[in-house]
Design a protein around this motif. Structure first.
Motif, PDB file in Angstrom:
ATOM      1  N   TYR A 265       0.830  -1.201   0.000  1.00  0.00           N
ATOM      2  CA  TYR A 265       0.000   0.000   0.000  1.00  0.00           C
ATOM      3  C   TYR A 265       0.869   1.257   0.000  1.00  0.00           C
ATOM      4  O   TYR A 265       2.054   1.210   0.331  1.00  0.00           O
ATOM      5  CB  TYR A 265      -0.907   0.000   1.239  1.00  0.00           C
ATOM      6  CG  TYR A 265      -1.883  -1.144   1.267  1.00  0.00           C
ATOM      7  CD1 TYR A 265      -2.973  -1.183   0.400  1.00  0.00           C
ATOM      8  CD2 TYR A 265      -1.717  -2.198   2.171  1.00  0.00           C
ATOM      9  CE1 TYR A 265      -3.878  -2.237   0.423  1.00  0.00           C
ATOM     10  CE2 TYR A 265      -2.616  -3.257   2.212  1.00  0.00           C
ATOM     11  CZ  TYR A 265      -3.694  -3.271   1.327  1.00  0.00           C
ATOM     12  OH  TYR A 265      -4.577  -4.315   1.345  1.00  0.00           O
ATOM     13  N   VAL A 266       0.254   2.391  -0.331  1.00  0.00           N
ATOM     14  CA  VAL A 266       1.003   3.664  -0.360  1.00  0.00           C
ATOM     15  C   VAL A 266       1.481   4.071   1.032  1.00  0.00           C
ATOM     16  O   VAL A 266       2.389   4.884   1.171  1.00  0.00           O
ATOM     17  CB  VAL A 266       0.159   4.806  -0.969  1.00  0.00           C
ATOM     18  CG1 VAL A 266      -0.104   4.534  -2.442  1.00  0.00           C
ATOM     19  CG2 VAL A 266      -1.162   4.981  -0.204  1.00  0.00           C
ATOM     20  N   THR A 267       0.857   3.496   2.065  1.00  0.00           N
ATOM     21  CA  THR A 267       1.252   3.821   3.449  1.00  0.00           C
ATOM     22  C   THR A 267       2.411   2.960   3.929  1.00  0.00           C
ATOM     23  O   THR A 267       2.929   3.165   5.024  1.00  0.00           O
ATOM     24  CB  THR A 267       0.064   3.611   4.403  1.00  0.00           C
ATOM     25  OG1 THR A 267      -0.456   2.281   4.209  1.00  0.00           O
ATOM     26  CG2 THR A 267      -1.031   4.630   4.131  1.00  0.00           C
ATOM     27  N   GLU A 268       2.817   1.991   3.115  1.00  0.00           N
ATOM     28  CA  GLU A 268       3.912   1.100   3.505  1.00  0.00           C
ATOM     29  C   GLU A 268       5.234   1.648   2.971  1.00  0.00           C
ATOM     30  O   GLU A 268       5.305   2.156   1.847  1.00  0.00           O
ATOM     31  CB  GLU A 268       3.678  -0.299   2.940  1.00  0.00           C
ATOM     32  CG  GLU A 268       4.653  -1.339   3.455  1.00  0.00           C
ATOM     33  CD  GLU A 268       4.474  -2.700   2.776  1.00  0.00           C
ATOM     34  OE1 GLU A 268       5.491  -3.386   2.625  1.00  0.00           O
ATOM     35  OE2 GLU A 268       3.345  -3.048   2.411  1.00  0.00           O
ATOM     36  N   GLY A 269       6.291   1.538   3.768  1.00  0.00           N
ATOM     37  CA  GLY A 269       7.594   2.023   3.314  1.00  0.00           C
ATOM     38  C   GLY A 269       8.572   2.139   4.460  1.00  0.00           C
ATOM     39  O   GLY A 269       8.407   1.511   5.510  1.00  0.00           O
ATOM     40  N   GLY A 270       9.609   2.942   4.243  1.00  0.00           N
ATOM     41  CA  GLY A 270      10.645   3.153   5.240  1.00  0.00           C
ATOM     42  C   GLY A 270      10.655   4.586   5.721  1.00  0.00           C
ATOM     43  O   GLY A 270      10.565   5.526   4.927  1.00  0.00           O
TER      44      GLY A 270
END
Length: 222
Positions: free
Chosen positions: A204-209
């Motif tokens: 999702y766009v909310t997933e990341g570092g």
């Protein structure tokens, strides 16, 4: 305050992804991917972000420059080369892996050193792992666990030190490892990178570092 006068910034937006120049960084550039307002450096790279040429993952990452914005590359034998940082990892993608510091090689798709934070869901802690290519033609490289047991939002420090004699020392969270790299690196221009380079590109766009640096410093001491 962290000195941004020796960096430019790649953000995971645009085609190709935008590079923010050194002068703009020094003037206080900020967006959703980077902010230096509080005296710390905040980086965010979603897994859905744009990717730089030849890269398979997005990044919000600084790259070494001169103060006028020109790219800086160096031969390790010319000075004592150090990249030092203190940071907290605030979020990781589902792979758990982000790169937080690098010695990269000019005109190469493969760095000499990648320093990764690797989060383990089962223990709710992360390891600091170094991936080191001892020779420029070394495709796989060595994988060394420098430190373990580092939680999200826990402050820790690292130091990547490459001496004029080719001794590579990596300190992470109070632990140290060193080796001698091959002198076949001696004619290869190198440069430092730091920030968040997520090792994931799905979700999702909310997933990341998400990473916050409270200290970041380069030294090339003659």
């Amino acid at each position: 305050m962290i000195d941004l006068a020796t960096w430019n910034l790649s953000i995971p937006e645009g085609s190709p992804p935008a590079t923010i120049s050194t002068p703009l960084l020094v003037q206080g550039f900020k967006d959703q991917y980077f902010n230096s307002e509080t005296g710390t450096l905040f980086f965010w790279a979603p897994v859905t972000g744009a990717k730089t040429e030849n890269a398979i993952y997005p990044r919000s990452e600084l790259r070494e420059t001169y103060s006028n914005g020109t790219l800086r590359n160096w031969l390790y034998s010319a000075a004592d080369n150090k990249l030092a940082a203190t940071l907290t990892v605030n979020q990781v993608p589902s792979s758990g892996k982000i790169v937080i510091g690098q010695i990269h090689a000019k005109d190469s798709t493969s760095p000499m050193v990648k320093l990764e934070y690797q989060y383990k869901t089962y223990s709710s802690t992360g390891n600091i792992v170094a991936k080191v290519r001892m020779r420029p033609d070394d495709e796989s490289g060595q994988v060394i666990t420098i430190a373990t047991g580092i939680k999200l939002n826990q402050s820790f420090s690292y130091l990547i030190h490459l001496s004029p004699a080719g001794v590579l020392t990596i300190n992470g969270a109070g632990y140290q490892w060193n080796t001698n790299i091959s002198n076949t690196w001696s004619d290869k221009p190198l440069y430092f990178k730091a920030g968040v380079y997520v090792q994931d590109n799905t979700g999702y766009v909310t997933e990341g570092g998400k990473v916050t640096f409270s200290m970041l410093d380069i030294d090339h001491n003659l």
